[in-house]
Write a protein that holds these residues in place. Structure first.
Motif, PDB file in Angstrom:
ATOM      1  N   GLN A  36      37.431  42.924  38.931  1.00 12.02           N
ATOM      2  CA  GLN A  36      36.149  43.575  38.724  1.00 12.02           C
ATOM      3  C   GLN A  36      35.000  42.588  38.896  1.00 12.02           C
ATOM      4  OE1 GLN A  36      35.679  47.010  38.131  1.00 12.02           O
ATOM      5  NE2 GLN A  36      33.643  46.330  38.730  1.00 12.02           N
ATOM      6  N   MET A  37      35.199  41.351  38.436  1.00 12.15           N
ATOM      7  CA  MET A  37      34.156  40.333  38.598  1.00 12.15           C
ATOM      8  C   MET A  37      33.898  40.059  40.072  1.00 12.15           C
ATOM      9  SD  MET A  37      35.180  37.672  35.523  1.00 12.15           S
ATOM     10  CE  MET A  37      33.673  36.694  35.674  1.00 12.15           C
ATOM     11  N   HIS A  38      34.970  40.036  40.875  1.00  7.11           N
ATOM     12  CA  HIS A  38      34.797  39.806  42.315  1.00  7.11           C
ATOM     13  C   HIS A  38      34.158  41.024  42.987  1.00  7.11           C
ATOM     14  CE1 HIS A  38      36.827  35.923  43.409  1.00  7.11           C
ATOM     15  NE2 HIS A  38      37.079  36.015  42.122  1.00  7.11           N
ATOM     16  N   GLU A  39      34.495  42.221  42.519  1.00  5.04           N
ATOM     17  CA  GLU A  39      33.848  43.418  43.075  1.00  5.04           C
ATOM     18  C   GLU A  39      32.357  43.412  42.736  1.00  5.04           C
ATOM     19  OE1 GLU A  39      35.980  46.759  41.593  1.00  5.04           O
ATOM     20  OE2 GLU A  39      37.661  46.545  43.004  1.00  5.04           O
ATOM     21  N   ASP A  40      32.032  43.031  41.485  1.00  4.55           N
ATOM     22  CA  ASP A  40      30.624  42.971  41.083  1.00  4.55           C
ATOM     23  C   ASP A  40      29.861  41.925  41.893  1.00  4.55           C
ATOM     24  OD1 ASP A  40      31.197  44.902  39.221  1.00  4.55           O
ATOM     25  OD2 ASP A  40      31.336  43.512  37.523  1.00  4.55           O
ATOM     26  N   ALA A  41      30.580  40.865  42.291  1.00  2.00           N
ATOM     27  CA  ALA A  41      29.951  39.805  43.099  1.00  2.00           C
ATOM     28  C   ALA A  41      29.924  40.160  44.582  1.00  2.00           C
ATOM     29  CB  ALA A  41      30.684  38.483  42.889  1.00  2.00           C
ATOM     30  N   GLU A  42      30.426  41.367  44.924  1.00  2.00           N
ATOM     31  CA  GLU A  42      30.469  41.841  46.312  1.00  2.00           C
ATOM     32  C   GLU A  42      31.282  40.908  47.201  1.00  2.00           C
ATOM     33  OE1 GLU A  42      26.466  42.544  47.571  1.00  2.00           O
ATOM     34  OE2 GLU A  42      26.189  44.246  46.219  1.00  2.00           O
ATOM     35  N   ASP A  43      32.421  40.490  46.679  1.00  2.00           N
ATOM     36  CA  ASP A  43      33.376  39.710  47.465  1.00  2.00           C
ATOM     37  C   ASP A  43      33.851  40.588  48.622  1.00  2.00           C
ATOM     38  OD1 ASP A  43      35.512  38.340  48.527  1.00  2.00           O
ATOM     39  OD2 ASP A  43      36.561  38.042  46.627  1.00  2.00           O
ATOM     40  N   SER A  44      33.565  40.178  49.841  1.00  2.00           N
ATOM     41  CA  SER A  44      33.849  41.023  51.008  1.00  2.00           C
ATOM     42  C   SER A  44      35.340  41.199  51.266  1.00  2.00           C
ATOM     43  CB  SER A  44      33.184  40.422  52.251  1.00  2.00           C
ATOM     44  OG  SER A  44      33.675  39.105  52.495  1.00  2.00           O
ATOM     45  N   ASP A  45      36.175  40.338  50.694  1.00  2.00           N
ATOM     46  CA  ASP A  45      37.616  40.411  50.943  1.00  2.00           C
ATOM     47  C   ASP A  45      38.403  40.968  49.765  1.00  2.00           C
ATOM     48  OD1 ASP A  45      37.465  39.313  53.512  1.00  2.00           O
ATOM     49  OD2 ASP A  45      37.400  37.280  52.710  1.00  2.00           O
ATOM     50  N   VAL A  46      37.729  41.450  48.726  1.00  2.00           N
ATOM     51  CA  VAL A  46      38.426  41.819  47.502  1.00  2.00           C
ATOM     52  C   VAL A  46      39.462  42.920  47.717  1.00  2.00           C
ATOM     53  CG1 VAL A  46      36.782  43.578  46.721  1.00  2.00           C
ATOM     54  CG2 VAL A  46      38.093  42.234  45.030  1.00  2.00           C
ATOM     55  N   GLU A  47      39.257  43.764  48.732  1.00  2.00           N
ATOM     56  CA  GLU A  47      40.230  44.817  48.995  1.00  2.00           C
ATOM     57  C   GLU A  47      41.573  44.245  49.442  1.00  2.00           C
ATOM     58  OE1 GLU A  47      39.809  47.860  48.234  1.00  2.00           O
ATOM     59  OE2 GLU A  47      37.715  47.636  47.669  1.00  2.00           O
ATOM     60  N   ARG A  48      41.579  43.004  49.895  1.00  2.00           N
ATOM     61  CA  ARG A  48      42.821  42.365  50.324  1.00  2.00           C
ATOM     62  C   ARG A  48      43.486  41.567  49.202  1.00  2.00           C
ATOM     63  NH1 ARG A  48      39.661  43.173  54.575  1.00  2.00           N
ATOM     64  NH2 ARG A  48      40.572  43.561  56.622  1.00  2.00           N
ATOM     65  N   MET A  49      42.900  41.599  48.038  1.00  2.00           N
ATOM     66  CA  MET A  49      43.492  40.923  46.883  1.00  2.00           C
ATOM     67  C   MET A  49      44.753  41.665  46.455  1.00  2.00           C
ATOM     68  SD  MET A  49      41.676  40.170  43.207  1.00  2.00           S
ATOM     69  CE  MET A  49      42.642  39.748  41.748  1.00  2.00           C
ATOM     70  N   PRO A  50      45.870  40.965  46.213  1.00  2.00           N
ATOM     71  CA  PRO A  50      47.101  41.635  45.763  1.00  2.00           C
ATOM     72  C   PRO A  50      46.881  42.454  44.494  1.00  2.00           C
ATOM     73  CG  PRO A  50      47.559  39.368  46.404  1.00  2.00           C
ATOM     74  CD  PRO A  50      46.066  39.522  46.414  1.00  2.00           C
ATOM     75  N   GLY A  51      47.797  43.379  44.223  1.00  2.00           N
ATOM     76  CA  GLY A  51      47.670  44.259  43.066  1.00  2.00           C
ATOM     77  C   GLY A  51      47.683  43.501  41.755  1.00  2.00           C
ATOM     78  N   ASP A  52      47.205  44.167  40.692  1.00  2.00           N
ATOM     79  CA  ASP A  52      47.104  43.521  39.382  1.00  2.00           C
ATOM     80  C   ASP A  52      48.447  43.044  38.848  1.00  2.00           C
ATOM     81  OD1 ASP A  52      44.486  44.175  39.641  1.00  2.00           O
ATOM     82  OD2 ASP A  52      44.459  45.738  38.099  1.00  2.00           O
ATOM     83  N   ASP A  53      49.548  43.693  39.263  1.00  2.00           N
ATOM     84  CA  ASP A  53      50.866  43.299  38.780  1.00  2.00           C
ATOM     85  C   ASP A  53      51.512  42.220  39.650  1.00  2.00           C
ATOM     86  OD1 ASP A  53      51.154  44.982  40.945  1.00  2.00           O
ATOM     87  OD2 ASP A  53      52.928  46.004  40.163  1.00  2.00           O
ATOM     88  N   GLU A  54      50.827  41.793  40.703  1.00  2.00           N
ATOM     89  CA  GLU A  54      51.332  40.718  41.562  1.00  2.00           C
ATOM     90  C   GLU A  54      50.613  39.436  41.170  1.00  2.00           C
ATOM     91  OE1 GLU A  54      51.664  41.866  45.786  1.00  2.00           O
ATOM     92  OE2 GLU A  54      51.143  43.877  45.103  1.00  2.00           O
ATOM     93  N   LEU A  55      51.004  38.868  40.021  1.00  2.00           N
ATOM     94  CA  LEU A  55      50.238  37.813  39.358  1.00  2.00           C
ATOM     95  C   LEU A  55      50.080  36.576  40.231  1.00  2.00           C
ATOM     96  CD1 LEU A  55      48.781  36.642  36.954  1.00  2.00           C
ATOM     97  CD2 LEU A  55      50.988  36.181  35.869  1.00  2.00           C
TER      98      LEU A  55
END
Length: 275
Positions: A36-55
């Motif tokens: 959420q912090m990266h989404e709020d910062a408008e990280d352009s690649d955040v959609e490519r971040m692995p899922g929350d359970d892929e630590l």
């Protein structure tokens, strides 16, 4: 000269002092906060971040993209960095527990200590044995917030072993549930892909749907299933983002709505995606 009086503490006290531990932690929730912090910062690649359970994968992403928070306040950057430190410590603690179980399985399968020595990064069978015992001791932790080692009394050890048995049973149930979801992944992803033209899409949605299309015909191995799950999660996150931006449903037909609902229901068990 008068000698200083020796303290009353036992000489071995520093050696037996219980270490502080992270212990129980909802790691997926912490990863979600960082996302959420990266989404709020408008990280352009955040959609490519692995899922929350892929630590592990998520932590590697957050490390690589820490610069995306540079426009945020110093306090926000500090909070994000501290959360990453906490998660890496949690990973280290979990590594000890799972490595101890792997050693147990190796011994049960007939592996000798001399064979385990290189795998444990030690030079001798005795060192492998001693390291395995230290790893085993890490399993015997109580249920306090700081997870201090239990006392080595029969009652305390029995309590710890019962707790471990409950955890292992819960882990088996989780694995069975994960297997059930994996079996549903292919038909659910196929159905969503079939309704592609009836979905509101942007470049991100198209990208992840194309990734699904590539991997879908070859989904047989566990690794391929993991890839499919990751791409489906990402597609649903992209659809959710588009729905929030446009303030309208991304499903343009009833069949598309049903296909999307099935995908969300499947993934919703782990709390990965919300539209």
């Amino acid at each position: 000269m008068r000698r200083r009086a020796r303290g009353s503490d036992h000489a071995t006290k520093p050696l037996v002092k219980a270490p502080l531990r992270i212990g129980a932690l909802d790691a997926a929730a912490v990863v979600g906060e960082l996302r959420q912090m990266h989404e709020d910062a408008e990280d352009s690649d955040v959609e490519r971040m692995p899922g929350d359970d892929e630590l592990f994968g998520a932590l590697l992403y957050l490390e690589k993209h820490a610069h995306a928070l540079r426009r945020q306040s110093a306090e926000a950057q500090q909070v994000a960095a501290l959360k990453r430190v906490q998660l890496w410590e949690y990973v280290r603690e979990q590594t000890e527990l799972h490595q101890a179980r792997a050693v147990e399985d190796a011994r049960a399968a007939g592996v000798q200590w001399i064979e385990l020595a290189p795998a444990l990064a030690v030079a001798a069978p005795s060192a492998a044995y001693n390291k395995a015992k230290r790893l085993k001791a890490a399993e015997l932790i109580d249920e306090t917030p700081r997870a201090a080692p239990v006392r080595r009394t029969p009652e305390a050890v029995l309590k710890a072993q019962r707790r471990l048995a409950r955890e292992q049973a819960a882990e088996r149930r989780a694995q069975e549930e994960a297997q059930r979801r994996h079996e549903l992944l292919v038909p659910v992803a196929t159905r969503l892909l079939a309704e592609r033209e009836a979905l509101l899409r942007d470049d991100d949605v198209d990208y992840w749907l194309e990734e699904i299309e590539v991997v879908l015909p070859h989904c047989r191995t566990p690794l391929q299933m993991v890839s499919l799950k990751r791409y489906l999660d990402a597609a649903l996150r992209a659809l959710g983002k588009l729905e929030r931006q446009t303030a309208r449903s991304v499903a343009l037909t009833e069949d598309a709505r049903l296909a999307l609902s099935a995908a969300l229901e499947l993934q919703g068990h782990s709390g990965d995606v919300r539209l």
